[in-house]
Design an enzyme around this catalytic site. Structure first.
Site, PDB file in Angstrom:
ATOM      1  N   GLN B 240     -12.037   3.365 -16.881  1.00 40.39           N
ATOM      2  CA  GLN B 240     -11.943   3.087 -15.445  1.00 40.39           C
ATOM      3  C   GLN B 240     -11.806   4.396 -14.664  1.00 40.39           C
ATOM      4  O   GLN B 240     -12.013   4.427 -13.466  1.00 40.39           O
ATOM      5  CB  GLN B 240     -10.754   2.168 -15.148  1.00 40.39           C
ATOM      6  CG  GLN B 240     -10.955   0.761 -15.697  1.00 40.39           C
ATOM      7  CD  GLN B 240      -9.842  -0.228 -15.365  1.00 40.39           C
ATOM      8  OE1 GLN B 240      -9.395  -0.954 -16.227  1.00 40.39           O
ATOM      9  NE2 GLN B 240      -9.408  -0.282 -14.111  1.00 40.39           N
ATOM     10  N   ARG B 387      -5.053  -6.434 -12.610  1.00 38.51           N
ATOM     11  CA  ARG B 387      -5.656  -6.826 -11.341  1.00 38.51           C
ATOM     12  C   ARG B 387      -4.669  -6.745 -10.184  1.00 38.51           C
ATOM     13  O   ARG B 387      -4.518  -7.673  -9.381  1.00 38.51           O
ATOM     14  CB  ARG B 387      -6.242  -8.225 -11.414  1.00 38.51           C
ATOM     15  CG  ARG B 387      -7.322  -8.352 -10.342  1.00 38.51           C
ATOM     16  CD  ARG B 387      -8.069  -9.631 -10.406  1.00 38.51           C
ATOM     17  NE  ARG B 387      -9.110  -9.576  -9.393  1.00 38.51           N
ATOM     18  CZ  ARG B 387     -10.354  -9.962  -9.594  1.00 38.51           C
ATOM     19  NH1 ARG B 387     -10.726 -10.448 -10.743  1.00 38.51           N
ATOM     20  NH2 ARG B 387     -11.238  -9.882  -8.631  1.00 38.51           N
ATOM     21  N   CYS B 388      -3.933  -5.641 -10.141  1.00 40.97           N
ATOM     22  CA  CYS B 388      -3.089  -5.431  -8.969  1.00 40.97           C
ATOM     23  C   CYS B 388      -2.824  -3.943  -8.877  1.00 40.97           C
ATOM     24  O   CYS B 388      -3.057  -3.201  -9.804  1.00 40.97           O
ATOM     25  CB  CYS B 388      -1.771  -6.180  -9.077  1.00 40.97           C
ATOM     26  SG  CYS B 388      -0.681  -5.607 -10.373  1.00 40.97           S
ATOM     27  N   GLU B 763      -7.639  -7.058  -5.526  1.00 38.39           N
ATOM     28  CA  GLU B 763      -6.436  -7.479  -6.221  1.00 38.39           C
ATOM     29  C   GLU B 763      -5.574  -8.436  -5.434  1.00 38.39           C
ATOM     30  O   GLU B 763      -4.746  -9.143  -6.010  1.00 38.39           O
ATOM     31  CB  GLU B 763      -5.664  -6.232  -6.623  1.00 38.39           C
ATOM     32  CG  GLU B 763      -6.569  -5.358  -7.474  1.00 38.39           C
ATOM     33  CD  GLU B 763      -6.020  -4.000  -7.765  1.00 38.39           C
ATOM     34  OE1 GLU B 763      -6.337  -3.467  -8.821  1.00 38.39           O
ATOM     35  OE2 GLU B 763      -5.260  -3.478  -6.941  1.00 38.39           O
TER      36      GLU B 763
END
Ligand SMILES: Cc1cc2nc3c(=O)[nH]c(=O)nc-3n(C[C@H](O)[C@H](O)[C@H](O)COP(=O)(O)OP(=O)(O)OC[C@H]3O[C@@H](n4cnc5c(N)ncnc54)[C@H](O)[C@@H]3O)c2cc1C
Lengths: 288, 809
Positions: B240, B387-388, B763
């Site tokens: 990422q 996902r945050c 997110e």
């Protein structure tokens, strides 16, 4: 999730398959749809050195009526079971059950014979076969023998199949017209094995239950035929007290494992709830 | 047709042709993804490439007595077997973590969690590698293990990290116990305690945000290829943050950074899982350096779920103090954070508990205090933002559950209590008690719109009726209404408080306009499915008046893309999106000079009109961007260098603060514990909306993951430290059948400091969704005085609640 090494065989007759299995011994396994066996191989819980694919054998993929039975070839896929109008007419609970097995992709490859022969208590067909009083035709070098589904399951992954034997067909006595049926399954998601499931077939006459049979899925080492629970129902109007008693009798024979689906006590209670709901649906469907 | 109508039509046509910001442009990357033509790490096949696989520990805590690789090495096709003994002389048996700890690459004296990497087998094919792992003979001596973080801090607890047992000052200050990692505090403790001592009403609840794991479709993987002649390493991987990986590889391998080429090709989802550096990456690199041929490592699903970074495992004692009228006066939170065997938490370096201090949420809470203790246990390490943004799901869960607990204690409606305490629109920029400056928001408007859309009042009336019917025995269903009003903090971040291993968390964009007017642009971020190739092009299209279809976006190759900190924490739009706009504006400024020269007017006489500069008052005298591009290469004005390109490294002045109002209506079958989501309404405010369709897709995906986490997804351990359910057989990944239908909506409150006013949205739905589902479940049982019900809310656990409350007769 990488399987070990194996050899692959693809016989074209039952005789040659049986001979191969006998010759290769313990290290060989029949391969049907592969959707139970291959996941086990990928986690190396199974490491057969030989796979004997039954896919090229003629005559194992069929559904027909023979007298008072329907006969289903072992290699008939769940997808074909769902799409058979003969089965939908004569034994509709088969379709109802097949529709809650796994997902469409798996049903397209997975076979009814593999589902019944596998011996995993999570499989849905075995308890249904017990409920329906089905029998399995097992073919070995010495020819065929019939074993009732109610006697076939000895333990988790332990069945009455002798070395070298293949399950070639399933014989189901056609339930009386007007029978009521229901297969109720609790699962966490599509593609999941049952937390608990119940198969029910009943007949009713003038508001009274005249026969009943119950199978329970995934609440013990083997599928369960709940004979006592069914006996309690027969002769009653399926009133609340009787149903409660039958549910209690069914719960009493369960010995589920605690797993990620829930603790044993939960799964026992869910067997009861599924039975109650399957019975409710069966009763509505029974025509007399 | 009159003249003005003609002009309007012409302008509308030109705008549409650009497919710029605000339009529902179809995702360009989907052309290859939907045809199976993406190119992922595992698609890579290099001549002579070898394959690696790990020998993993069956124990959660054990001493390694001996490792014998003889049988494995004897298997035909096995090339090498690496153990800690091989890595130690290179100083690579441990690697540094982002959190200032070290993490074992291959276990040396002890194993600290089940499935920990013990040896790395390298073989000619994937199957042989796997076979050989079974032939490595490891003798273990089992040790008592700790899976409960509360037990880690007991005086007689077994010491887990013997490698650092004498190092009582950790990366974030003193350690209180050999199993303690750090204590992190923020806020005014004294003032907060004071408020709690005198408040009318206080609540205190232990809120557990349980351990789970991101599950991208593609697992973590890498291919390392070392060229011995050039001394250069090429590393393809599921990264990422490819640039950070290059720097880290350089620091730990000693190879000069310019001789390392890191390439992140198409990535099949990340969700935080692909931020960290993993043993597999290191072993593939070492393997290739030692053997001089490419080495591939591909994690399987069980390895992914049980070893590479987990998320959450926050045990949050959450307290609120309020007046009896419902004005919140203070908040106090203590977190026990279970980090597993190594502190490999992926946070900006100065933030050991991420941005947990956003936990005062959307409310004007005058004082607050937060303390976080991190501890070691015999579980896999990680602590990624699933996902945050960093620990924001945890923070929002704490405040959004706590406010409902408070509402119940006060006997107030939970929506009303929220509205009463919202930060008001006129209070922005708002300084929170725990140190953040919220950039913009209009919470009241969003809440009102959401309540009207869901029909809140009618739902409460229906619920009241249902509850009565339940009490009368007429139904076996409970109805719950879940609310969550979240404020996110994304776009890390300003150099003053955000860095990773000392590198400020800026991001970058480089845009080149070719002579014919088409464009290539590269960013320091890396899409894992977010649709960057589509949206960045839309930003440039609007800024420069070039059709998005003529703009190619490229990311992930560290040789060509400008340095950036990567994609996670919803930072791509807030940071690289800003860099893109700023770089485009630099180009536009030069384009204006060129246009002025071409039109023989003064720059100040020109105005921008969608895709061209035109002379003020003389609209028929103009030069399009395409014409300007040609001129930039063909006849640039004197004193101006030819070409048309720009780079921007953008350091954001502040974070951005997206927010939203979510409502969920749920019906729970008390007899089975099965919960059905009847409705889910999500209103998101992410500021300026670049591509509404992509936003909607992000919201759908984020909500689905929120649904999974709240309703069943977990990584559980038994008392022996065995990881349970780490395969898709048990790990709850909802299919389209289980997933609720999502209703989406929005308001727009642009970020005042962002060049295009955008805030990031990837997110939000996850952050806001988890508490919304949990609140719905809790609300369903609230009238039965069930107390707080912990997640995950899978069927058997809800059935147990019914048992406890005597609902099953
Ligand atoms: C994700 C997933 C979800 C699933 N969910 C369910 C579910 O909900 N309910 C359910 O019932 N099943 C489920 N299954 C299993 C699936 O239905 C299998 O297809 C079935 O259990 C086995 O049938 P098969 O044809 O695939 O057999 P195979 O996997 O090929 O074989 C299974 C076993 O039976 C033996 N065998 C196969 N055929 C014969 C034969 N004719 N004679 C003797 N031995 C034989 C094999 O040697 C092997 O040991 C699921 C599978 C997957 C992958």
């Amino acid at each position: 999730m990488i399987p070990g090494t194996f050899d692959y065989h693809r016989p074209t007759t039952v005789e040659s398959a049986v001979a191969l299995l006998l010759q290769l011994g313990e290290d060989a396994r029949p391969l049907a749809g592969g959707h139970s066996l291959i996941p086990l191989m990928k986690t190396r819980l199974a490491a057969p050195e030989h796979l004997v694919d039954l896919g090229a054998i003629e005559g194992l993929h069929r559904v027909e009526r023979i007298g008072d039975d329907v006969v289903i070839g072992a290699m008939t896929t769940q997808h074909s079971v769902i799409n058979s109008s003969l089965l939908a007419d004569l034994v509709p609970i088969l379709r109802e059950t097949a529709l809650v097995i796994a997902d469409p992709q798996i049903r397209y490859k997975g076979t009814i014979g593999g589902n019944c022969a596998n011996g995993d208590p999570g499989n849905d067909m075995p308890a249904l076969m017990q409920c329906l009083g089905a029998s399995y035709t097992l073919t070995g070098t010495g020819g065929n023998r019939q074993v009732s589904a109610r006697d076939f399951y000895l333990g988790a992954y332990e069945t009455a199949l002798a070395p070298g034997e293949i399950l070639t067909e399933i014989r189901i006595p056609i339930p009386p017209t007007g029978h009521g049926y229901g297969y109720e399954k609790l699962k966490r998601k599509v593609g999941d094995y049952a937390t608990a499931a119940a198969a029910v077939v009943i007949t009713m006459a003038a508001g009274t239950c005249t026969s009943a049979s119950i199978g329970l899925t995934n609440v013990s080492e083997t599928p369960l035929w709940a004979a006592e629970a069914a006996r309690i129902l027969v002769g009653s109007t399926l009133d609340v007290a009787t149903v409660d008693a039958a549910v209690a009798a069914a719960e009493a024979i369960t010995t589920p494992a605690s797993d990620m689906r829930g603790p044993a006590e939960y799964r026992t209670k869910m067997a009861g709830v599924m039975l109650r709901r399957a019975l409710g649906r069966a009763r509505v469907r029974a025509t007399v | 047709m009159n003249e003005q109508v003609k002009i309007d039509i012409d302008r509308a046509e030109r705008t549409e042709k650009l497919q710029g910001m605000g339009c529902k442009r179809k995702r360009v990357e989907d052309i290859r993804f939907t045809q199976g033509k993406g190119s992922y790490v595992d698609d890579l096949k290099l001549p002579g490439m070898l394959f690696g696989d790990f020998v993993r520990s069956p124990h959660a805590h054990a001493r390694i007595v001996s490792i014998d690789t003889t049988r494995a090495k004897a298997l035909p096709g096995v090339i090498a077997v690496l153990t800690a003994a091989d890595l130690k002389p290179l100083g690579l048996h441990y690697m540094p973590t982002l959190a200032g700890d070290v993490q074992a690459v291959l276990a040396e004296e002890k194993v600290l969690f089940q499935n920990q990497e013990v040896a790395f087998v390298i073989a000619e094919d994937r199957y042989i590698a796997s076979d050989a792992t079974e032939l490595v003979d490891v003798v273990y001596e089992a040790l008592p293990c700790i899976v409960d973080p509360f037990k880690a801090m007991l005086p007689d607890a077994p010491i887990l990290r013997e490698d650092i047992k004498d190092k009582m000052i950790g990366a974030h200050g003193p350690r209180k116990h050999p199993n303690h990692i750090f204590e992190w505090q923020i806020g005014d403790k004294q003032a907060t305690d004071e408020v709690f001592a005198h408040a009318d009403v206080t609540i205190k609840e232990m809120l557990v945000d349980h351990r789970t794991h991101p599950s991208p479709l593609e697992t973590c993987q890498s291919v390392a290829s070392f060229d011995k002649v050039k001394g250069e390493l090429t590393l393809w991987g599921t990264f990422q943050a490819p640039h950070v990986i290059r720097t880290v590889v350089s620091l730990i391998s000693g190879l000069p950074e310019h001789k390392i080429h890191v390439i992140a090709p198409d990535i099949g989802g990340g969700f935080g899982n692909k931020v960290g550096a993993y043993a597999g990456y290191v072993c593939s690199v070492v393997g290739s350096i030692v053997l001089g041929v490419p080495v591939k490592w591909v994690e399987d699903r069980m390895e992914n779920l049980s070893t590479t970074s987990f998320a959450r495992d926050y045990h949050m004692t959450t307290e609120l103090a309020a007046t009896k009228e419902g004005k919140i006066l203070g908040m106090r939170v203590h977190v026990l954070a279970d980090h597993g065997a190594f502190d490999a938490c992926a946070d900006p370096s100065k933030w050991p508990a991420g941005f947990m201090n956003i936990c005062t949420g959307s409310y004007d809470i005058p004082v607050a205090h937060l303390a976080v203790d991190g501890v070691y246990t015999n579980k896999a390490s990680g602590g990624v933002a699933y996902r945050c943004s960093f620990r924001v799901t945890e923070a929002v869960f704490a405040i959004e559950r706590a406010i409902e607990v408070l509402a119940q204690k006060l006997g107030m409606d939970a929506a009303e209590l929220r509205i009463k305490n919202f930060i008001k629109a006129e209070q922005f920029p708002y300084h929170s008690a725990l140190g953040w400056e919220y950039d913009s928001g209009d919470y009241h408007t969003a809440m009102k719109k959401a309540m009207d859309a869901i029909g809140y009042t009618a739902l409460r009336a229906e619920q009241a009726e249902k509850r009565e019917a339940f009490k009368r025995g007429e139904t076996r269903e409970l109805m719950g209404i879940g609310i969550s009003f979240f404020t996110e903090i994304v776009g890390a971040g300003p150099a003053k408080n955000c860095d990773i291993l000392g590198i400020a968390m800026f991001d970058s964009a480089e845009i080149r306009i070719h002579p014919t007017g088409s464009v290539i642009a590269r960013m320091g971020t890396k899409s894992q499915g977010q649709g960057h190739e589509t949206t960045y092009a839309q930003i440039i299209a609007t800024e420069l008046g070039i059709p998005a279809d003529d703009i190619m976006i490229e990311e992930g190759n560290t040789d060509t893309a400008p340095y950036g900190l990567g994609t996670y924490g919803s930072r791509s739009t807030p940071v690289a999106g800003a860099a893109t706009a700023v770089a485009a504006r630099k180009i536009k400024a030069k384009a204006q000079m060129i246009a002025a020269h071409m039109l023989e007017v003064h720059e100040g006489d020109l105005e921008w009109d969608i895709d061209r500069f035109r002379v003020k008052g003389l609209p028929e005298k103009f030069k399009t961007m395409k014409e300007i591009a040609w001129s930039a290469y063909n006849a640039p004005p004197p004193n101006l260098e030819p070409g048309l390109e720009a780079v921007n490294y953008y350091e954001p002045p502040n974070m951005t603060y997206p927010f939203g109002a979510y409502f969920c209506v749920m019906d729970i079958d008390v007899d089975t514990g099965v919960a059905k989501t009847r409705r889910f309404y999500a209103l998101d405010d992410c500021g300026t909306r670049i591509n509404p369709m992509i936003i909607e897709g992000q919201v759908h995906g984020g909500l689905t993951e929120a649904f999974a986490c709240a309703m069943g997804q977990e990584i559980r351990y038994d008392e022996m430290g065995n990881v349970m359910g780490a395969s898709f057989m048990d790990f709850f990944l909802p299919t389209a059948v289980e997933t609720p239908k999502w209703e989406t909506d929005f308001t727009v409150t642009p970020s005042p400091h962002h060049p295009i006013g955008a805030k990031g949205v990837g997110e939000s739905p996850h952050v806001g969704g988890v508490p919304c589902f949990s609140n719905a479940v809790n609300d369903a049982y609230a009238f039965l005085d069930a107390g707080h019900i912990q997640m995950p809310h899978d069927a058997w656990r809800l059935w147990k609640v019914g048992e406890r409350l005597g609902l099953h007769g």
